[in-house]
Motif scaffolding. Structure first.
Motif, PDB file in Angstrom:
ATOM      1  N   ASP A 132       0.819  -1.212   0.000  1.00  0.00           N
ATOM      2  CA  ASP A 132       0.000   0.000   0.000  1.00  0.00           C
ATOM      3  C   ASP A 132       0.853   1.264   0.000  1.00  0.00           C
ATOM      4  O   ASP A 132       0.434   2.298  -0.521  1.00  0.00           O
ATOM      5  CB  ASP A 132      -0.974  -0.030   1.181  1.00  0.00           C
ATOM      6  CG  ASP A 132      -2.086  -1.044   0.979  1.00  0.00           C
ATOM      7  OD1 ASP A 132      -2.413  -1.344  -0.185  1.00  0.00           O
ATOM      8  OD2 ASP A 132      -2.645  -1.548   1.977  1.00  0.00           O
ATOM      9  N   ASN A 137      -2.010   3.617  -1.592  1.00  0.00           N
ATOM     10  CA  ASN A 137      -3.402   3.229  -1.384  1.00  0.00           C
ATOM     11  C   ASN A 137      -3.925   3.812  -0.071  1.00  0.00           C
ATOM     12  O   ASN A 137      -3.497   3.405   1.005  1.00  0.00           O
ATOM     13  CB  ASN A 137      -3.520   1.701  -1.362  1.00  0.00           C
ATOM     14  CG  ASN A 137      -4.944   1.235  -1.144  1.00  0.00           C
ATOM     15  OD1 ASN A 137      -5.899   1.954  -1.457  1.00  0.00           O
ATOM     16  ND2 ASN A 137      -5.096   0.048  -0.601  1.00  0.00           N
ATOM     17  N   ASP A 139      -6.985   3.537   1.027  1.00  0.00           N
ATOM     18  CA  ASP A 139      -8.194   2.834   1.460  1.00  0.00           C
ATOM     19  C   ASP A 139      -7.907   1.496   2.140  1.00  0.00           C
ATOM     20  O   ASP A 139      -8.362   0.442   1.699  1.00  0.00           O
ATOM     21  CB  ASP A 139      -9.112   2.580   0.250  1.00  0.00           C
ATOM     22  CG  ASP A 139     -10.086   3.723   0.018  1.00  0.00           C
ATOM     23  OD1 ASP A 139     -10.121   4.641   0.856  1.00  0.00           O
ATOM     24  OD2 ASP A 139     -10.793   3.701  -0.994  1.00  0.00           O
ATOM     25  N   ARG A 140      -7.150   1.534   3.238  1.00  0.00           N
ATOM     26  CA  ARG A 140      -6.988   0.320   4.029  1.00  0.00           C
ATOM     27  C   ARG A 140      -6.941   0.741   5.503  1.00  0.00           C
ATOM     28  O   ARG A 140      -6.025   0.404   6.244  1.00  0.00           O
ATOM     29  CB  ARG A 140      -5.713  -0.425   3.640  1.00  0.00           C
ATOM     30  CG  ARG A 140      -5.711  -1.896   4.050  1.00  0.00           C
ATOM     31  CD  ARG A 140      -6.178  -2.790   2.949  1.00  0.00           C
ATOM     32  NE  ARG A 140      -5.179  -2.864   1.884  1.00  0.00           N
ATOM     33  CZ  ARG A 140      -5.446  -3.341   0.671  1.00  0.00           C
ATOM     34  NH1 ARG A 140      -6.654  -3.787   0.382  1.00  0.00           N
ATOM     35  NH2 ARG A 140      -4.515  -3.376  -0.267  1.00  0.00           N
ATOM     36  N   THR A 141      -7.957   1.476   5.919  1.00  0.00           N
ATOM     37  CA  THR A 141      -8.014   2.018   7.267  1.00  0.00           C
ATOM     38  C   THR A 141      -8.980   1.191   8.117  1.00  0.00           C
ATOM     39  O   THR A 141      -9.747   0.380   7.587  1.00  0.00           O
ATOM     40  CB  THR A 141      -8.509   3.473   7.233  1.00  0.00           C
ATOM     41  OG1 THR A 141      -9.867   3.501   6.777  1.00  0.00           O
ATOM     42  CG2 THR A 141      -7.644   4.316   6.292  1.00  0.00           C
ATOM     43  N   ASN A 144     -12.398   1.473   6.785  1.00  0.00           N
ATOM     44  CA  ASN A 144     -12.641   0.894   5.466  1.00  0.00           C
ATOM     45  C   ASN A 144     -11.445   0.021   5.113  1.00  0.00           C
ATOM     46  O   ASN A 144     -10.528   0.448   4.423  1.00  0.00           O
ATOM     47  CB  ASN A 144     -12.824   2.017   4.433  1.00  0.00           C
ATOM     48  CG  ASN A 144     -13.221   1.489   3.077  1.00  0.00           C
ATOM     49  OD1 ASN A 144     -13.869   0.458   2.964  1.00  0.00           O
ATOM     50  ND2 ASN A 144     -12.831   2.198   2.029  1.00  0.00           N
ATOM     51  N   ASN A 146     -11.064  -2.709   3.239  1.00  0.00           N
ATOM     52  CA  ASN A 146     -10.937  -3.257   1.880  1.00  0.00           C
ATOM     53  C   ASN A 146     -10.180  -4.581   1.871  1.00  0.00           C
ATOM     54  O   ASN A 146      -9.322  -4.838   1.014  1.00  0.00           O
ATOM     55  CB  ASN A 146     -10.275  -2.246   0.940  1.00  0.00           C
ATOM     56  CG  ASN A 146     -11.274  -1.218   0.438  1.00  0.00           C
ATOM     57  OD1 ASN A 146     -12.476  -1.455   0.454  1.00  0.00           O
ATOM     58  ND2 ASN A 146     -10.784  -0.077   0.005  1.00  0.00           N
ATOM     59  N   ASP A 158     -10.555  -3.816  -3.874  1.00  0.00           N
ATOM     60  CA  ASP A 158     -10.807  -2.376  -4.013  1.00  0.00           C
ATOM     61  C   ASP A 158      -9.541  -1.521  -3.958  1.00  0.00           C
ATOM     62  O   ASP A 158      -9.258  -0.862  -2.962  1.00  0.00           O
ATOM     63  CB  ASP A 158     -11.800  -1.901  -2.948  1.00  0.00           C
ATOM     64  CG  ASP A 158     -13.201  -2.395  -3.211  1.00  0.00           C
ATOM     65  OD1 ASP A 158     -13.450  -2.906  -4.317  1.00  0.00           O
ATOM     66  OD2 ASP A 158     -14.055  -2.286  -2.303  1.00  0.00           O
ATOM     67  N   ALA A 161      -8.647   3.519  -5.548  1.00  0.00           N
ATOM     68  CA  ALA A 161      -8.203   4.830  -5.063  1.00  0.00           C
ATOM     69  C   ALA A 161      -6.690   4.942  -4.983  1.00  0.00           C
ATOM     70  O   ALA A 161      -6.165   5.959  -4.530  1.00  0.00           O
ATOM     71  CB  ALA A 161      -8.809   5.099  -3.680  1.00  0.00           C
ATOM     72  N   SER A 162      -5.978   3.918  -5.419  1.00  0.00           N
ATOM     73  CA  SER A 162      -4.518   3.957  -5.372  1.00  0.00           C
ATOM     74  C   SER A 162      -3.957   4.681  -6.602  1.00  0.00           C
ATOM     75  O   SER A 162      -4.703   5.092  -7.491  1.00  0.00           O
ATOM     76  CB  SER A 162      -3.962   2.533  -5.275  1.00  0.00           C
ATOM     77  OG  SER A 162      -4.335   1.775  -6.404  1.00  0.00           O
TER      78      SER A 162
END
Length: 265
Positions: A132, A137, A139-141, A144, A146, A158, A161-162
């Protein structure tokens, strides 16, 4: 398989099953002519083809690194689907997405990863955090993740968004060498204690030749929006050079992740 022999299948959508409205770009479950179900990402959605490019490149990089990602396929959508859809919002989306889109094999019965329920070992956590950082990326929180649990294995999904540098092509060379400060919010960062070991392994895997083979999968027709005057071939080369530069300078984002981790543990 040789580095230069990466291929994706193409399927033809035969049935629009249901929208996944929790996704901001209105992905949907569809059935294809191979009788499998897929989660389809539409070229006509908000971020356009850039989200599909990020999904394709990032997903296949993850796969090359040995991480689990659902099979990615090209999905061809016939114009008749927009005429059959009663929902006007979806109808517009389908109309704008006629032709080649992207889809991921649907993992039936998978559940959303929950860090409070499932323990991830330090090696796997470090591998995902490194990935990530590379692909930027966000979106790996915890809110969220993913990530999905399917048959007791962790799967990554997903990645649209990267690679956010491609939303503004200016100064991509500088962006390729920047630390990824958003890594401080990564759900697996506290567990990622083996980043240096993973860095050495992954740098050896992601050769310039492998990166070029992955980026070469992107169709020319997805590289033709008006966000830059670059030709499709020139844009493709930017993706290759951005990723190759980022791998070569990985100590920058590894150090950033290690420093951010110290504030979380």
């Amino acid at each position: 398989m040789a580095e230069s022999e990466i291929n994706l299948r193409t399927v033809h959508v035969t049935r629009y099953v249901t929208p996944l409205r929790e996704g901001g770009s209105l992905p949907a479950i569809v059935e294809a002519d191979d009788d499998f179900l897929y989660v389809m990402k539409f070229r006509g959605a908000g971020q356009g083809a850039k989200a599909l490019i990020a999904e394709l490149i990032s997903g296949e990089i993850a796969r090359a690194l040995g991480l689990r990602v659902p099979e990615i396929v090209f999905s061809d959508l016939h114009e008749a689907f927009s005429r059959m859809e009663p929902d006007e919002e979806i109808q517009d989306l389908l109309r704008e997405s006629v032709g080649l889109n992207l889809a991921l094999h649907y993992l039936a019965g998978a559940i959303t990863f929950d860090a409070l329920v499932t323990t991830v070992n330090p090696t796997l956590a470090s591998r995902i955090v490194w990935l990530d950082c590379l692909i930027t990326n966000v979106d790996r929180t915890p809110r969220n993740t993913n990530m999905l649990m399917w048959h007791r294995d962790l799967w990554l999904i997903d990645h649209g968004a990267s690679l956010y540098f491609h939303h503004s092509w200016d100064n991509w060379e500088q962006q390729a060498r920047r630390p990824f400060t958003a890594i401080k919010d990564h759900v697996l960062l506290p567990l990622a204690s083996e980043l240096e070991e993973v860095d050495a392994d992954f740098r050896a895997i992601l050769t310039p030749e492998r990166i070029r083979a992955i980026v070469s999968l992107v169709p020319d027709e997805w590289l033709t929006d008006e966000s830059t005057t670059l030709t499709p071939a020139e844009r493709r080369e930017v993706y290759i050079q951005f990723l190759a530069t980022r791998v070569a300078a990985s100590e920058i984002f590894v150090k950033e992740a290690q420093n951010a981790r110290k504030t979380r543990i």
